[in-house]
Scaffold this active site. Sequence first.
Site, PDB file in Angstrom:
ATOM      1  N   ASP A 479      31.385  40.801  32.767  1.00 53.00           N
ATOM      2  CA  ASP A 479      32.494  41.613  32.289  1.00 53.00           C
ATOM      3  C   ASP A 479      32.159  42.057  30.863  1.00 53.00           C
ATOM      4  O   ASP A 479      31.258  41.492  30.220  1.00 53.00           O
ATOM      5  CB  ASP A 479      33.778  40.775  32.326  1.00 53.00           C
ATOM      6  CG  ASP A 479      34.967  41.535  31.783  1.00 53.00           C
ATOM      7  OD1 ASP A 479      35.084  42.730  32.068  1.00 53.00           O
ATOM      8  OD2 ASP A 479      35.770  40.926  31.054  1.00 53.00           O
ATOM      9  N   LYS A 480      32.859  43.055  30.365  1.00 47.88           N
ATOM     10  CA  LYS A 480      32.616  43.504  28.985  1.00 47.88           C
ATOM     11  C   LYS A 480      33.644  42.941  28.020  1.00 47.88           C
ATOM     12  O   LYS A 480      33.326  42.176  27.120  1.00 47.88           O
ATOM     13  CB  LYS A 480      32.611  45.034  28.895  1.00 47.88           C
ATOM     14  CG  LYS A 480      32.270  45.553  27.498  1.00 47.88           C
ATOM     15  CD  LYS A 480      32.478  47.039  27.371  1.00 47.88           C
ATOM     16  CE  LYS A 480      33.945  47.385  27.228  1.00 47.88           C
ATOM     17  NZ  LYS A 480      34.538  46.917  25.950  1.00 47.88           N
ATOM     18  N   THR A 481      34.906  43.305  28.232  1.00 52.35           N
ATOM     19  CA  THR A 481      35.946  42.938  27.280  1.00 52.35           C
ATOM     20  C   THR A 481      36.178  41.439  27.304  1.00 52.35           C
ATOM     21  O   THR A 481      36.522  40.866  28.335  1.00 52.35           O
ATOM     22  CB  THR A 481      37.256  43.673  27.621  1.00 52.35           C
ATOM     23  OG1 THR A 481      37.001  45.069  27.661  1.00 52.35           O
ATOM     24  CG2 THR A 481      38.314  43.364  26.586  1.00 52.35           C
ATOM     25  N   ARG A 688      38.357  51.605  22.113  1.00 49.79           N
ATOM     26  CA  ARG A 688      39.316  51.664  23.214  1.00 49.79           C
ATOM     27  C   ARG A 688      40.444  52.593  22.795  1.00 49.79           C
ATOM     28  O   ARG A 688      40.997  52.458  21.700  1.00 49.79           O
ATOM     29  CB  ARG A 688      39.852  50.260  23.526  1.00 49.79           C
ATOM     30  CG  ARG A 688      38.759  49.299  23.952  1.00 49.79           C
ATOM     31  CD  ARG A 688      39.139  47.850  23.694  1.00 49.79           C
ATOM     32  NE  ARG A 688      40.242  47.395  24.522  1.00 49.79           N
ATOM     33  CZ  ARG A 688      40.100  46.870  25.744  1.00 49.79           C
ATOM     34  NH1 ARG A 688      38.893  46.769  26.255  1.00 49.79           N
ATOM     35  NH2 ARG A 688      41.136  46.451  26.422  1.00 49.79           N
ATOM     36  N   THR A 768      32.858  46.713  34.202  1.00 46.30           N
ATOM     37  CA  THR A 768      33.989  46.778  33.286  1.00 46.30           C
ATOM     38  C   THR A 768      35.031  47.767  33.781  1.00 46.30           C
ATOM     39  O   THR A 768      34.720  48.709  34.519  1.00 46.30           O
ATOM     40  CB  THR A 768      33.513  47.188  31.871  1.00 46.30           C
ATOM     41  OG1 THR A 768      34.651  47.324  31.015  1.00 46.30           O
ATOM     42  CG2 THR A 768      32.749  48.500  31.903  1.00 46.30           C
ATOM     43  N   GLY A 769      36.250  47.561  33.372  1.00 50.42           N
ATOM     44  CA  GLY A 769      37.323  48.504  33.657  1.00 50.42           C
ATOM     45  C   GLY A 769      37.432  49.584  32.600  1.00 50.42           C
ATOM     46  O   GLY A 769      38.282  50.464  32.696  1.00 50.42           O
ATOM     47  N   ARG A 861      35.148  51.502  35.076  1.00 49.86           N
ATOM     48  CA  ARG A 861      36.393  51.752  35.793  1.00 49.86           C
ATOM     49  C   ARG A 861      36.440  51.034  37.144  1.00 49.86           C
ATOM     50  O   ARG A 861      36.876  51.577  38.132  1.00 49.86           O
ATOM     51  CB  ARG A 861      36.573  53.246  36.016  1.00 49.86           C
ATOM     52  CG  ARG A 861      36.887  54.028  34.755  1.00 49.86           C
ATOM     53  CD  ARG A 861      38.165  53.531  34.163  1.00 49.86           C
ATOM     54  NE  ARG A 861      38.654  54.402  33.103  1.00 49.86           N
ATOM     55  CZ  ARG A 861      39.479  53.992  32.168  1.00 49.86           C
ATOM     56  NH1 ARG A 861      39.893  52.744  32.160  1.00 49.86           N
ATOM     57  NH2 ARG A 861      39.918  54.815  31.255  1.00 49.86           N
ATOM     58  N   LYS A 867      34.446  44.422  41.721  1.00 51.42           N
ATOM     59  CA  LYS A 867      33.467  43.541  41.075  1.00 51.42           C
ATOM     60  C   LYS A 867      32.908  42.547  42.083  1.00 51.42           C
ATOM     61  O   LYS A 867      31.692  42.313  42.137  1.00 51.42           O
ATOM     62  CB  LYS A 867      34.118  42.799  39.905  1.00 51.42           C
ATOM     63  CG  LYS A 867      34.504  43.679  38.732  1.00 51.42           C
ATOM     64  CD  LYS A 867      35.036  42.858  37.571  1.00 51.42           C
ATOM     65  CE  LYS A 867      35.367  43.728  36.367  1.00 51.42           C
ATOM     66  NZ  LYS A 867      35.811  42.934  35.201  1.00 51.42           N
ATOM     67  N   ASP A 887      36.022  36.524  31.564  1.00 53.81           N
ATOM     68  CA  ASP A 887      37.029  35.745  30.843  1.00 53.81           C
ATOM     69  C   ASP A 887      38.442  35.973  31.337  1.00 53.81           C
ATOM     70  O   ASP A 887      39.357  35.287  30.890  1.00 53.81           O
ATOM     71  CB  ASP A 887      36.965  36.074  29.345  1.00 53.81           C
ATOM     72  CG  ASP A 887      37.502  37.470  29.054  1.00 53.81           C
ATOM     73  OD1 ASP A 887      37.204  38.396  29.828  1.00 53.81           O
ATOM     74  OD2 ASP A 887      38.227  37.626  28.058  1.00 53.81           O
TER      75      ASP A 887
END
EC number: 7.6.2.1
Length: 1182
Positions: A479-481, A688, A768-769, A861, A867, A887
């Site tokens: 994940d990124k964030t 963001r 990532t979203g 997105r 995922k 996370d």
Amino acid sequence: MISDHSSATAEMSSDDTNSVDLQPRKQQDERARSHGSYSHRSNSSNTWRANSIKEVGGVIELGSKGVRYGSQKGGSSSMSMSIKEIRDEDSRLVYVNDPVKSNESLEFAGNSVRTSKYSVLTFLPRNLFEQFHRVAYVYFLIIAILNQLPQLAVFGRFASILPLSMVLLVTAVKDGYEDWRRHRSDRIENNRLASVLVNHTFELKKWKDIQVGEIIRFAANETIPCDVVLLSTSDPTGVAYIQTINLDGESNLKTRYAKQETLRMHITEKISGVIKCEKPNRNIYGFLGTMEIDQKPLSLGPSNIVLRGCVLKNTSWAVGVVVYTGMETKVMLNNSGAQSKRSHLEARMNREIILLSFFLVALCSIVSICAGVWLRRHRDELDIMPFYRRKDYSGDDVDNYNYYGWGLEIFFTFLMSVIVFQIMIPIALYISMELVRLGQAYFMIRDDHMYDESTDSRFQCRALNVNEDLGQIKYVFSDKTGTLTENKMEFQYASIFGIDYNGEKTEFYGEQGGYYAQVDGLILRPKMKVNVDRELVRLLRTGNDTKISKEIYDFFLALASCNTIVPILVDTSNPSEKLIDYQGESPDEQALVYAAAAHGFMLTERTSGHIVIDILGNRQRFNVLGMHEFDSERKRMSVILGCPDSTVKVFVKGADTTMFKVIDKSINTDVVTATESHLHSYSSVGLRTLVMGMKDLSSHEFEQWRSSYEAATNALMGRARLLRKVAINLETNLSILGASGIEDKLQQGVPEAIESLRMANIKVWVLTGDKQETAISIGYSSKLLTSKMTQIIINNNSTESCRRSLEDALVISRKALTSGENARLLALIIDGTSLVYILDSELEKQLFELSSKCAVVLCCRVAPLQKAGIVMLIKKRTDDLTLAIGDGANDVSMIQKADVGIGISGQEGRQAVMASDFAMAQFRFLVPLLLVHGHWNYQRMGYMILYNFYRNAVFVLVLFWYVLYTAFTLSTAINEWSSVLYSVIYTSVPTIVVGILDKDLSRTSLLKYPQLYGSGQKQESYNSPLFWLTIADTLWQSVVAFFVPLLAYRKSDIDGPSIGDLWTLAVVFLVNLHLAMDVTTWTWIIHASIWGSIVATIICVIIIDVIPVLPGYWAIFHLAGDGRFWFCLILIIVASLIPRFVLKTVVQHFRPSDIQIAGEAEKFEDLIESRDAEIEMNQPQR
């Protein structure tokens, strides 16, 4: 906070960047129609959780075809309940303040909870049943049973069941201790006290005695004992603030509400009513019911229920009626761990055990067939052979003595062979693996290199069965964030009415220490300081009544009001000064409110009915007339404020793709165009983004909205859909205010970690979203993307366009290979909308082929289920091991689907941690975890499994050779107790200790040369050639161990027990010295275990031989007095180990592995450094 804004290609600063956009320009606007993409943040459950509670949403679509990873439109069985009436068979009736009547027709569960697995009566049968799920245990049980039959008795009856009994006992003690701790925890939990209404007064009652229908009262900081519907709170508006950290791991406060009709009722007086609600289910974010009070029906939703385990905060007290208790509460229904995983090494080991089983059957078949041939050859001599004696002459009648005929004798011989050779299947291996994994976990937990000082958190091992998989990972899905970034948002830029305020920043707002407000003699300061833009501060201070000043005013008013933030006052050392801590459901919201406060718009108070904002020193109260919180379809939220000047305004914020649809572009067209440009520039540098808009409501429009809202709120069916429709009708024809840019900084050491993983030949995929530009920017800053890479970008919104893009991309990738370029120069960037049409379709194969040619894959997105689908894309088409790290709650599916799941204990709660196999605080800890501990764990476990096969097989083969020389009678020279203790005491401890402590390379070398990690990916420590080489070595060593004493004593009168002691000591010496030859890092514990096992064996043999009732009395003392005994021991050890030593020397000299090269380099480290030399490693196979 991020938006849905996207463009065809990302404009990167480097001139060397090649970007191949595989989407036509005309599709750019159509990409906004994403099927359930994300909004302000990448995590589905954190940013605006309050709304996802009101309008129950899901991410898994259930249908006849099961779960489709490509679909993002959500729904679940529980969601369907929110759009239809509760049927009688799907509901329960709860009579308020009448537990007897509530439980009259159907006895509901009590409030006693039980997390333990066993009781006193069920422990033994259930634990044994669970343990015998291992086929090897069943095998040894059958062996023990066969040995109890007189016809098959080879060992003593007690001795035959001892090994299995010890393994079962150790496991049972461990399981019993763990369950005893659970019992103790349950007792403490069930005996806690709660205040329950009894006979018009509140009395203390144990939690376990609370019943459905009772009214309970709980105070601030108290834990709620069951699921309750709120009736009243200390707040006059009926709001209650709760903390759900025990439920979903999130520490931020959430709001729940009591219905206005029950708020002012006198609870202690006679109160009656009935609640009709759905049956207990696991959906902690959904609840549907109706409550009838004074014959008036009231609708109930997720905002009206407080769940067991939540803690009441910032509210003096609350009162509610119990609807679910005990094991039927939502938290207990969700009380299940992550799905069970089994390591690939263990799965491979089981295949080898099957081969050993066939080998065992072959040995037994040889013995039984040879026994049959021998019986046929000597059939005329069997009656008089002294050692066989078929006839029993002890009585008057001469009968056969334990002889059942030629056929049965062969069959019994086969079964007896299985009993004698039983340890060919190493039962001790299973318990050894558990102990080794436990020791490895201890050292991983205690590793200071994976300790995060800022959060005081250490590495966590939540599952012990995949330790060795850490050394074989080929794909990392991240994940990124919050995983690559800190998820600590910091307001950076603002675009207000078409003007970009990204100029010079200052830490202070005029006064030293930043902006503050004075309330009732107290100085209030924001807890977190935010740098402010000088130009914005100047414009706000001048206060000129210009259009720009008005737009700036409205912009910051939107930031301060359009949220669910709760301001909490925190004491300081100065009694006249307090800090305001903004508690919210996402770091994004907190960052925006802190930014507003730093610029002079300080939110100081919030209730369910109003908010108070200090605006440049002037306290103003705004009535909150209504709020539509965020949902995944609208991707925006709105608040209706009654302003001090009696006007009514609607403030809206959300993702730009959805906001630009509801903004009136005919007004201020140039402002909209400028804002879009600013959004693109913000996202290109990794920020963001979020867009704000507003409009004024006339009294008629407000009344129209209110009537529609009340009708939707009180609807008994389709409530969520109706509320969403009301919100959509409200959020139209908005005037644009501006946009914000928030920075989510990279975690410390992320670029270096990704570079190390890449050098280790591990492919890192980021899922990532976030929007595409933001993800690409983070990719560059984290060194995931480089300027030399050719970017292949796929953004499409139909199956056919996706097919064309994939075909074009495959052509590009093949050209890159044929032109001599390395495949690692390719980076694939694909969005979630495209994945909707690719996953679970015939296009998956093309996507896999393309992605396998790329070193970097960046998916933007993507929804949570997508995922998981991407992870399964790799798992279904390759044997390479996968690791997922995240996370947030939106990473849980991915974490559970991967071979190894890692949760980051960060800002977004602990859902990911609770579903993971391992947990840590920082992404950079992945490097020591994989490259150091993963390598060690794999190398140790692989060696230990092969060593266990070897040490057991060499002992069995010695017995086998002896059988061939004793007329296939299966009599054994080795004492039965030595056979039992061989795997328990003689040889078990050293392999466990070495499996925990030995290190083939130092931490320094493993981190300095990440390519050494490739040994695990190539399965160098455990593979089929090594297995067969081990078997061949075992055959040779067993031949030497058996025949050297046989030849040395061939003309002597030595008895069986004496030569049996020699074989026992020779084999124990041999296998322990064999282990010592392979130890790299010697410690005093390893020394003590190896040499101590040899000493322990000698002591045990002496003890066995001094017991008069056992065969071989005093044999060891007669044996040790003969020089041939010592000659045989030395010759066996030397002759057995020389071939192994020679082969290792030749291989290491002529075809050394990277591990061996690095090992030699460690020995001559000083010499290498003085000459400034480099170590040349073998090239990894891609």
